[in-house]
Design a protein around this motif. Structure first.
Motif, short mmCIF file in Angstrom:
data_model
loop_
_atom_site.label_atom_id
_atom_site.label_comp_id
_atom_site.label_asym_id
_atom_site.label_seq_id
_atom_site.Cartn_x
_atom_site.Cartn_y
_atom_site.Cartn_z
N UNK A 1 0.83 -1.21 0.00
CA UNK A 1 0.00 0.00 0.00
C UNK A 1 0.87 1.26 0.00
N UNK A 2 1.88 1.26 0.86
CA UNK A 2 2.78 2.42 0.93
C UNK A 2 3.54 2.58 -0.39
N UNK A 3 3.99 1.46 -0.95
CA UNK A 3 4.74 1.49 -2.21
C UNK A 3 3.87 2.07 -3.33
N UNK A 4 2.60 1.67 -3.37
CA UNK A 4 1.68 2.18 -4.38
C UNK A 4 1.50 3.69 -4.26
N UNK B 1 13.22 23.55 -15.34
CA UNK B 1 13.00 22.13 -15.68
C UNK B 1 14.08 21.26 -15.04
N UNK B 2 15.35 21.71 -15.13
CA UNK B 2 16.46 20.94 -14.56
C UNK B 2 16.31 20.83 -13.04
N UNK B 3 15.90 21.90 -12.40
CA UNK B 3 15.71 21.91 -10.95
C UNK B 3 14.62 20.91 -10.55
N UNK B 4 13.54 20.89 -11.35
CA UNK B 4 12.44 19.97 -11.03
C UNK B 4 12.85 18.52 -11.27
N UNK B 5 13.66 18.28 -12.30
CA UNK B 5 14.19 16.93 -12.55
C UNK B 5 15.02 16.45 -11.36
N UNK B 6 15.85 17.34 -10.82
CA UNK B 6 16.68 17.01 -9.65
C UNK B 6 15.81 16.72 -8.43
N UNK B 7 14.71 17.49 -8.31
CA UNK B 7 13.79 17.28 -7.19
C UNK B 7 13.14 15.89 -7.29
N UNK B 8 12.76 15.49 -8.51
CA UNK B 8 12.15 14.17 -8.72
C UNK B 8 13.16 13.07 -8.35
N UNK B 9 14.40 13.23 -8.80
CA UNK B 9 15.44 12.25 -8.49
C UNK B 9 15.62 12.12 -6.97
N UNK B 10 15.61 13.25 -6.29
CA UNK B 10 15.76 13.24 -4.84
C UNK B 10 14.60 12.52 -4.16
N UNK B 11 13.38 12.79 -4.62
CA UNK B 11 12.21 12.13 -4.05
C UNK B 11 12.25 10.62 -4.33
N UNK B 12 12.66 10.27 -5.56
CA UNK B 12 12.74 8.85 -5.93
C UNK B 12 13.73 8.11 -5.05
N UNK B 13 14.87 8.74 -4.78
CA UNK B 13 15.87 8.13 -3.89
C UNK B 13 15.36 8.03 -2.46
N UNK C 1 12.88 4.87 2.12
CA UNK C 1 11.72 4.48 2.93
C UNK C 1 11.30 3.04 2.69
N UNK C 2 11.37 2.59 1.43
CA UNK C 2 10.99 1.21 1.12
C UNK C 2 11.91 0.23 1.84
N UNK C 3 13.21 0.50 1.81
CA UNK C 3 14.18 -0.35 2.48
C UNK C 3 13.90 -0.42 3.98
N UNK C 4 13.66 0.74 4.59
CA UNK C 4 13.42 0.79 6.03
C UNK C 4 12.11 0.11 6.41
N UNK C 5 11.07 0.35 5.60
CA UNK C 5 9.77 -0.23 5.92
C UNK C 5 9.79 -1.75 5.73
#
Length: 247
Positions: free
Chosen positions: A77-80, A119-131, A139-143
């Motif tokens: 559920x969290x992963x989804x 656009x580049x700044x937002x791409x970096x933000x997405x990468x950060x959130x994904x990590x 979070x997935x690893x910890x959970x």
């Protein structure tokens, strides 16, 4: 034996290179099975047969533990939710890029650089959130470590204990990387592992105590045997010295 195996593998290589055209993955798969067969074949030839072999379907065992299913459901559920958040961000990024391409001919050089930076700044933000969600220590690893890993450890510990108690030489995991083209259900210990997990704490402690007693017994027998051999060696040495003196 190494020379024999080397010759056989070399022969296998030549046969496939000269007579068949196959993908590298298929070739590696066939070679793995071939080596696996050679391993058991040479061991049998050397009369080093394994006394007890078993396999366990860990996914099956885990599926029979109700609390594990609940933990896995929560993790899913969290992963989804995290994936949905990322999908939304990627959609926004796609919209930003599309709008920029459409408007670019009308923008000044300064505005183009500004939009590109945005656009580049937002791409970096997405990468950060994904990590943050799915990185090596995200979070997935910890959970997963919090919710699922304890059940997996429970199964692995049960397999280890059963192997020691029942004198298994090898226990395979059915869904592991080892290719199991055929399995005889007589060697399936999945139900045995499940029953062990469902035992009371007292029963588990008694079985672990039995293992410790068995280990101690074997160690004691080994010490006695070593002492016996030492006495025998000393006796033979004394007899040899006595013969030398008499001569």
């Amino acid at each position: 034996m190494k020379n024999q195996v080397g010759k056989l593998i070399s022969s296998l290589d030549n046969n496939f290179k000269n007579g068949m055209i196959i993908s590298n993955n298929i070739y590696k798969f066939i070679q793995k099975i071939f080596l696996f067969s050679l391993f058991f074949g040479f061991n049998a030839h050397a009369q080093q047969q394994l006394q007890r072999i078993g396999f366990v379907d860990i996914e099956y065992v885990l599926s029979k533990i109700p609390s594990y299913a609940e933990a896995q459901s929560k993790l899913d559920s969290e992963t989804t939710t995290w994936k949905k958040n990322l999908d939304k961000m990627y959609l926004e990024l796609s919209t930003m890029k599309e709008e920029f391409l459409n408007e670019k001919p009308l923008l000044t050089e300064d505005l183009i650089k500004e939009r590109e930076l945005e656009i580049k700044t937002y791409e970096n933000e997405i990468t950060k959130v994904e990590n943050t969600y799915f990185g090596t220590e995200g979070k997935l690893f910890e959970l997963r470590k919090q919710l699922v890993t304890p059940y997996q450890d429970l199964v692995y510990n049960a397999v280890q204990t059963i192997a020691e108690l029942r004198k298994y030489d090898m226990i395979f995991e059915k869904s592991s990387s080892i290719v199991m083209l055929y399995t005889n259900n007589n060697y399936d210990i999945s139900e045995l592992v499940l029953k062990y997990i469902q035992k009371s704490k007292k029963e588990i402690e008694e079985e672990e105590a039995a293992i410790k007693r068995e280990i101690a017994r074997k160690a004691r027998e080994k010490r006695i045997e070593e002492q016996r051999k030492k006495r025998e060696e000393d006796r033979l040495k004394r007899e040899e010295e006595r013969k030398k003196r008499n001569d």
